[in-house]
Design a protein around this motif. Structure first.
Motif, PDB file in Angstrom:
ATOM      1  N   GLY A  74      62.854  44.227  75.728  1.00 47.97           N
ATOM      2  CA  GLY A  74      63.219  44.217  74.309  1.00 47.97           C
ATOM      3  C   GLY A  74      62.002  44.468  73.431  1.00 47.97           C
ATOM      4  N   LEU A  75      60.875  43.866  73.786  1.00 50.32           N
ATOM      5  CA  LEU A  75      59.640  44.094  73.020  1.00 50.32           C
ATOM      6  C   LEU A  75      59.216  45.558  73.107  1.00 50.32           C
ATOM      7  CD1 LEU A  75      57.543  40.900  73.916  1.00 50.32           C
ATOM      8  CD2 LEU A  75      58.419  41.511  71.662  1.00 50.32           C
ATOM      9  N   GLY A 135      50.726  49.704  68.091  1.00 50.78           N
ATOM     10  CA  GLY A 135      49.677  49.722  69.103  1.00 50.78           C
ATOM     11  C   GLY A 135      49.255  48.337  69.544  1.00 50.78           C
ATOM     12  N   ALA A 136      49.686  47.321  68.783  1.00 53.35           N
ATOM     13  CA  ALA A 136      49.275  45.943  69.084  1.00 53.35           C
ATOM     14  C   ALA A 136      50.232  45.243  70.051  1.00 53.35           C
ATOM     15  CB  ALA A 136      49.170  45.149  67.781  1.00 53.35           C
ATOM     16  N   PHE A 137      51.382  45.822  70.257  1.00 55.25           N
ATOM     17  CA  PHE A 137      52.382  45.159  71.106  1.00 55.25           C
ATOM     18  C   PHE A 137      52.086  45.164  72.617  1.00 55.25           C
ATOM     19  CE2 PHE A 137      55.418  45.211  67.490  1.00 55.25           C
ATOM     20  CZ  PHE A 137      55.884  43.917  67.609  1.00 55.25           C
ATOM     21  N   PRO A 138      51.425  46.191  73.181  1.00 51.25           N
ATOM     22  CA  PRO A 138      51.292  46.240  74.650  1.00 51.25           C
ATOM     23  C   PRO A 138      50.765  44.968  75.318  1.00 51.25           C
ATOM     24  CG  PRO A 138      50.751  48.362  73.762  1.00 51.25           C
ATOM     25  CD  PRO A 138      50.975  47.462  72.583  1.00 51.25           C
ATOM     26  N   TRP A 173      51.982  40.228  78.639  1.00 52.60           N
ATOM     27  CA  TRP A 173      52.068  38.766  78.746  1.00 52.60           C
ATOM     28  C   TRP A 173      53.516  38.347  79.017  1.00 52.60           C
ATOM     29  CZ3 TRP A 173      48.359  34.803  78.330  1.00 52.60           C
ATOM     30  CH2 TRP A 173      48.848  33.524  78.144  1.00 52.60           C
ATOM     31  N   ALA A 174      54.443  38.991  78.313  1.00 56.30           N
ATOM     32  CA  ALA A 174      55.870  38.662  78.487  1.00 56.30           C
ATOM     33  C   ALA A 174      56.356  39.047  79.885  1.00 56.30           C
ATOM     34  CB  ALA A 174      56.711  39.376  77.422  1.00 56.30           C
ATOM     35  N   VAL A 175      55.810  40.118  80.449  1.00 55.97           N
ATOM     36  CA  VAL A 175      56.166  40.508  81.824  1.00 55.97           C
ATOM     37  C   VAL A 175      55.872  39.357  82.770  1.00 55.97           C
ATOM     38  CG1 VAL A 175      55.451  41.969  83.762  1.00 55.97           C
ATOM     39  CG2 VAL A 175      55.941  43.016  81.551  1.00 55.97           C
TER      40      VAL A 175
END
Lengths: 54, 312
Positions: free
Chosen positions: B123-124, B155-158, B163-165
């Motif tokens: 989702g992210l 560009g800041a989400f990866p 981390w969410a993975v």
């Protein structure tokens, strides 16, 4: 419009198709590997626990 | 090449490398690096194959948003010197092909990331693609000089996705990694805009340098760098921080602040006299700044014996 078999266009298409084939083959191998890992994570004794959590 | 094949080349007879170029490989390398950092520093072990697959699909998602960006921005890419050799403006790939590649890889990457890890991470990633392609590219880029600020979020989400993975959630550590890139983006791009001025002006993109002038841009670089520092240092006192990260962050932030201060103090006459030497060096420093922060985080968390007990 027709080209001979060794026309530059055919070489270009061949290169592109081979690269696409390599990508798709890699994708298949990756999916297979992911499946093995995922199934391994559940384990033969954990199906009921997995079902209960769902 | 004959005229006939030349025409075919113009109508989509691209080579495989042209489709790779659509995905912005240089941006993808940053996505891979920061997502990998987010995944590796998380306190949850992920099977190496699933970690590899997850990073790959995050990278493909980033690449897909790059293809959508190139599809939408083909008109201004033709104008800018830096971008006129991209696959669409140069005629190697058609705009429709870029759209198809972008949409197909977006769907594939999100679904596969969900299967490889979890649906929060997927989702992210979906939101990141939407944010970059729609919010930034289609809306903000051409309508506001704050385009860089808000667009930087994409560009800041990866690292947050990485981390969410691993953890299946969002926490203060991942939010701070997000903020580190988010606050770093404006001074990084505005430093570039100061010495690449004619490109953005010619394309009609409302960069801060064009709309508010170069003096205001210099002030903005300093303000955003000052705002960036607390986020960078705060990461050092979270569960993934430590002396290695903190030492690196203190040094890099001192250097970046000094660079931003130097940019602010200069005027255009000084900058033109030395060929924008300070602006160029701060731009290069900004690249090292981000790379070394995430490298330090990885060393801090992956090499044993580098915790706070090191100082005891």
């Amino acid at each position: 419009m027709s080209f001979r078999d060794d026309h530059e266009l055919h070489k270009r298409r061949f290169g592109r198709n081979m690269a696409l084939f390599a990508v798709l083959a890699g994708f298949v191998v990756l999916i297979f590997g992911m499946t093995i890992v995922r199934v391994g994570e559940i384990g033969p004794g954990n199906e009921s626990a997995q079902e209960a959590s769902e | 090449m004959t005229d006939a094949t030349s025409n075919l080349a113009q109508s989509g007879e691209a080579q495989f490398g042209d489709y790779i170029a659509l995905l912005k490989p240089r941006v993808m390398s940053l996505v891979v690096f920061t997502a990998m950092a987010g995944l590796l520093v998380a306190p949850v072990h992920v099977h190496p194959l699933l970690a590899f697959a997850s990073i790959l699909f995050i990278a493909i998602g980033g690449g897909a948003s790059g293809a959508l960006n190139m599809w939408w921005d083909a008109d201004i890419d033709r104008v800018m010197k830096r971008t006129r050799n991209r696959p669409i403006p140069s005629g190697r790939v058609t705009a429709d092909e870029a759209l198809a590649v972008g949409l197909a890889l977006s769907g594939l990457s999100v679904m596969m990331l969900g299967l490889a890890s979890n649906w929060l991470a997927a989702g992210l990633l979906a939101f990141t693609i939407f944010f970059y392609a729609v919010i930034y590219t289609m809306w903000l880029k051409r309508s506001t000089p704050q385009n860089i600020v808000i667009g930087g979020a994409a560009g800041a989400f990866p690292p947050m996705i990485g981390w969410a993975v691993a953890t299946g959630g969002v926490s203060v550590e991942s939010v701070l990694m997000f903020m580190l890139i988010f606050m770093w983006t404006p001074p990084h791009f505005w430093a570039l805009a100061l010495f690449m001025k004619s490109d953005y002006k010619d394309a009609g993109v409302p960069m801060l340098t064009v709309t508010h002038g170069r003096k205001a841009t210099r002030a903005h670089i300093l303000v955003y760098t000052v705002l960036l520092v607390p986020f960078a240092l705060a990461l050092g006192v979270t569960s993934i921080g430590g002396p290695v990260y903190m030492g690196t962050a203190l040094l890099l932030n001192a250097l970046f602040l000094k660079g931003a201060w130097d940019i602010w103090r200069r005027d255009e006459a000084q900058a033109e006299a030395d060929g924008y030497a300070t602006e160029k060096s701060v731009f290069k420093l900004s690249l090292a700044y981000l790379f070394l922060h995430f490298l330090a985080l990885m060393v801090q968390n992956l090499v044993p014996g580098f915790g706070w007990e090191l100082l005891a």
